[in-house]
Design a protein around this motif. Structure first.
Motif, PDB file in Angstrom:
ATOM      1  N   GLY A 196      -3.006   4.677  -9.643  1.00 29.35           N
ATOM      2  CA  GLY A 196      -1.703   5.197  -9.248  1.00 29.35           C
ATOM      3  C   GLY A 196      -1.288   4.800  -7.849  1.00 29.35           C
ATOM      4  N   SER A 197      -2.223   4.855  -6.901  1.00 32.31           N
ATOM      5  CA  SER A 197      -1.901   4.519  -5.518  1.00 32.31           C
ATOM      6  C   SER A 197      -1.518   3.053  -5.374  1.00 32.31           C
ATOM      7  CB  SER A 197      -3.096   4.838  -4.619  1.00 32.31           C
ATOM      8  OG  SER A 197      -2.814   4.520  -3.276  1.00 32.31           O
ATOM      9  N   ARG A 198      -2.255   2.189  -6.024  1.00 27.85           N
ATOM     10  CA  ARG A 198      -1.953   0.751  -5.945  1.00 27.85           C
ATOM     11  C   ARG A 198      -0.595   0.449  -6.582  1.00 27.85           C
ATOM     12  NH1 ARG A 198      -4.542  -4.035  -5.215  1.00 27.85           N
ATOM     13  NH2 ARG A 198      -3.753  -5.820  -6.368  1.00 27.85           N
ATOM     14  N   LEU A 199      -0.302   1.121  -7.699  1.00 32.58           N
ATOM     15  CA  LEU A 199       0.982   0.919  -8.374  1.00 32.58           C
ATOM     16  C   LEU A 199       2.131   1.351  -7.473  1.00 32.58           C
ATOM     17  CD1 LEU A 199       2.578   0.199 -10.935  1.00 32.58           C
ATOM     18  CD2 LEU A 199       2.237   2.559 -11.707  1.00 32.58           C
ATOM     19  N   LEU A 232       6.478  -2.076  -1.995  1.00 29.75           N
ATOM     20  CA  LEU A 232       6.576  -3.389  -1.342  1.00 29.75           C
ATOM     21  C   LEU A 232       7.604  -4.263  -2.043  1.00 29.75           C
ATOM     22  CD1 LEU A 232       2.807  -4.149  -0.587  1.00 29.75           C
ATOM     23  CD2 LEU A 232       4.579  -3.472   1.036  1.00 29.75           C
ATOM     24  N   LEU A 233       7.654  -4.177  -3.372  1.00 32.52           N
ATOM     25  CA  LEU A 233       8.646  -4.935  -4.120  1.00 32.52           C
ATOM     26  C   LEU A 233      10.059  -4.462  -3.779  1.00 32.52           C
ATOM     27  CD1 LEU A 233       9.269  -7.035  -6.318  1.00 32.52           C
ATOM     28  CD2 LEU A 233       8.999  -5.226  -8.025  1.00 32.52           C
ATOM     29  N   VAL A 234      10.228  -3.146  -3.663  1.00 32.33           N
ATOM     30  CA  VAL A 234      11.536  -2.597  -3.304  1.00 32.33           C
ATOM     31  C   VAL A 234      11.945  -3.048  -1.903  1.00 32.33           C
ATOM     32  CG1 VAL A 234      12.813  -0.473  -2.827  1.00 32.33           C
ATOM     33  CG2 VAL A 234      11.338  -0.602  -4.836  1.00 32.33           C
ATOM     34  N   VAL A 235      10.975  -3.039  -0.964  1.00 32.98           N
ATOM     35  CA  VAL A 235      11.257  -3.541   0.388  1.00 32.98           C
ATOM     36  C   VAL A 235      11.732  -4.982   0.330  1.00 32.98           C
ATOM     37  CG1 VAL A 235      10.255  -4.129   2.620  1.00 32.98           C
ATOM     38  CG2 VAL A 235       9.653  -1.978   1.548  1.00 32.98           C
ATOM     39  N   GLY A 236      11.030  -5.810  -0.450  1.00 33.20           N
ATOM     40  CA  GLY A 236      11.401  -7.214  -0.576  1.00 33.20           C
ATOM     41  C   GLY A 236      12.805  -7.394  -1.127  1.00 33.20           C
ATOM     42  N   ILE A 237      13.147  -6.597  -2.122  1.00 34.09           N
ATOM     43  CA  ILE A 237      14.484  -6.683  -2.711  1.00 34.09           C
ATOM     44  C   ILE A 237      15.549  -6.275  -1.698  1.00 34.09           C
ATOM     45  CG2 ILE A 237      16.010  -5.715  -4.476  1.00 34.09           C
ATOM     46  CD1 ILE A 237      13.522  -5.477  -6.282  1.00 34.09           C
ATOM     47  N   TRP A 270       6.596 -11.220  -2.760  1.00 37.79           N
ATOM     48  CA  TRP A 270       5.336 -11.816  -3.232  1.00 37.79           C
ATOM     49  C   TRP A 270       4.228 -10.774  -3.305  1.00 37.79           C
ATOM     50  CZ3 TRP A 270       0.603 -12.654  -0.590  1.00 37.79           C
ATOM     51  CH2 TRP A 270      -0.319 -13.426  -1.296  1.00 37.79           C
ATOM     52  N   LYS A 271       4.104  -9.950  -2.262  1.00 34.17           N
ATOM     53  CA  LYS A 271       3.054  -8.923  -2.258  1.00 34.17           C
ATOM     54  C   LYS A 271       3.280  -7.904  -3.367  1.00 34.17           C
ATOM     55  CE  LYS A 271       0.203  -8.091   0.266  1.00 34.17           C
ATOM     56  NZ  LYS A 271      -1.262  -8.382   0.227  1.00 34.17           N
ATOM     57  N   GLY A 272       4.513  -7.500  -3.580  1.00 32.81           N
ATOM     58  CA  GLY A 272       4.791  -6.527  -4.620  1.00 32.81           C
ATOM     59  C   GLY A 272       4.530  -7.058  -6.012  1.00 32.81           C
ATOM     60  N   ILE A 273       4.986  -8.274  -6.263  1.00 37.68           N
ATOM     61  CA  ILE A 273       4.807  -8.864  -7.606  1.00 37.68           C
ATOM     62  C   ILE A 273       3.346  -9.122  -7.899  1.00 37.68           C
ATOM     63  CG2 ILE A 273       5.275 -10.912  -9.002  1.00 37.68           C
ATOM     64  CD1 ILE A 273       8.021 -11.055  -7.606  1.00 37.68           C
ATOM     65  N   THR A 274       2.619  -9.714  -6.928  1.00 35.89           N
ATOM     66  CA  THR A 274       1.195  -9.987  -7.174  1.00 35.89           C
ATOM     67  C   THR A 274       0.405  -8.703  -7.313  1.00 35.89           C
ATOM     68  OG1 THR A 274       0.856 -10.171  -4.757  1.00 35.89           O
ATOM     69  CG2 THR A 274       1.227 -12.221  -6.001  1.00 35.89           C
ATOM     70  N   GLY A 275       0.799  -7.644  -6.556  1.00 34.52           N
ATOM     71  CA  GLY A 275       0.111  -6.355  -6.690  1.00 34.52           C
ATOM     72  C   GLY A 275       0.329  -5.728  -8.040  1.00 34.52           C
TER      73      GLY A 275
END
Length: 220
Positions: free
Chosen positions: A67-70, A76-81, A212-217
């Protein structure tokens, strides 16, 4: 954890509107107390967010199932967007919705230290990008599983570092007011001229990094 936190710190710190607001306060009468109040208001909201959402993310981590990693990867993905959208809007010369209203910026110097504290808290509370930076930092610290004491220290380090470019001129003005006055004026003028370029460049670079960090995570 430090590698993941560093871009969040830079992204949260390098927002020209916050630095310009601090410089405007510093250059007004009694500016040191006003600028300190402004910074304290913003930091108070960040600390409150850490207390509240640190508990929420801790519960998610103990629930198992990654859950924490998700949560961290999603944030991070939201930040990137958000940063990518900001970059596009800035390059197209559209206004940043997270920037303080121009009428506030024009009257900042007339605020009392107490009102400056409230403005700092309010701006931090309504800034979408700052919210996501903070939540992502909380998730990154929680995912590292450092233990309560070290997690608190890590988050406090993030809060201070994220406000470093606001705190630096306040400290400089307090230590050497005469020498710093001309430098603060020059810095303010430079930021006002180049704020759009800085915002666009930072948003483009870190937007791609967080995507990149959000998608790879999420995929990992």
């Amino acid at each position: 954890m430090l590698i993941d936190l560093l871009p969040l710190i830079v992204g949260a710190a390098v927002l020209p509107a916050w630095i310009v607001a601090t410089l405007l306060l510093l250059r007004s009468e009694g500016g040191g107390a006003k600028a300190a109040g402004f910074a304290a208001g913003a930091m108070t909201v960040r600390l409150a967010q850490g207390i509240l959402f640190g508990h929420v993310f801790d519960v998610a981590a103990h629930a198992g199932g990654g859950g924490s990693r998700l949560v961290a990867s999603t944030l991070l993905l939201v930040v990137g967007i958000l940063l990518s959208i900001t970059a596009v809007r800035t390059w197209r010369r559209e206004d940043d919705p997270d920037a303080p209203p121009p009428r506030w910026m024009a009257t900042l110097g007339s605020f009392s230290p107490r009102k400056a504290f409230g403005i700092g808290a309010l701006l931090m509370g309504i800034s979408i990008k700052q919210w996501v930076f903070t939540l992502a930092a909380i998730a990154v610290v929680d995912e590292a599983m450092l233990g309560p004491a070290r997690s608190i220290l890590a988050y406090l380090g993030f809060v201070l570092a994220a406000q470093s470019l606001v705190l630096a001129p306040i400290i400089g003005s307090a230590v050497a007011p005469a020498r710093s006055a001309a430098m603060l004026e020059a810095l303010q003028r430079w930021l006002e001229r180049h704020s759009r370029t800085i915002t666009a460049a930072v948003s483009s670079i870190f937007g791609l990094w967080f995507l990149w960090k959000g998608i790879t995570g999420l995929l990992g």
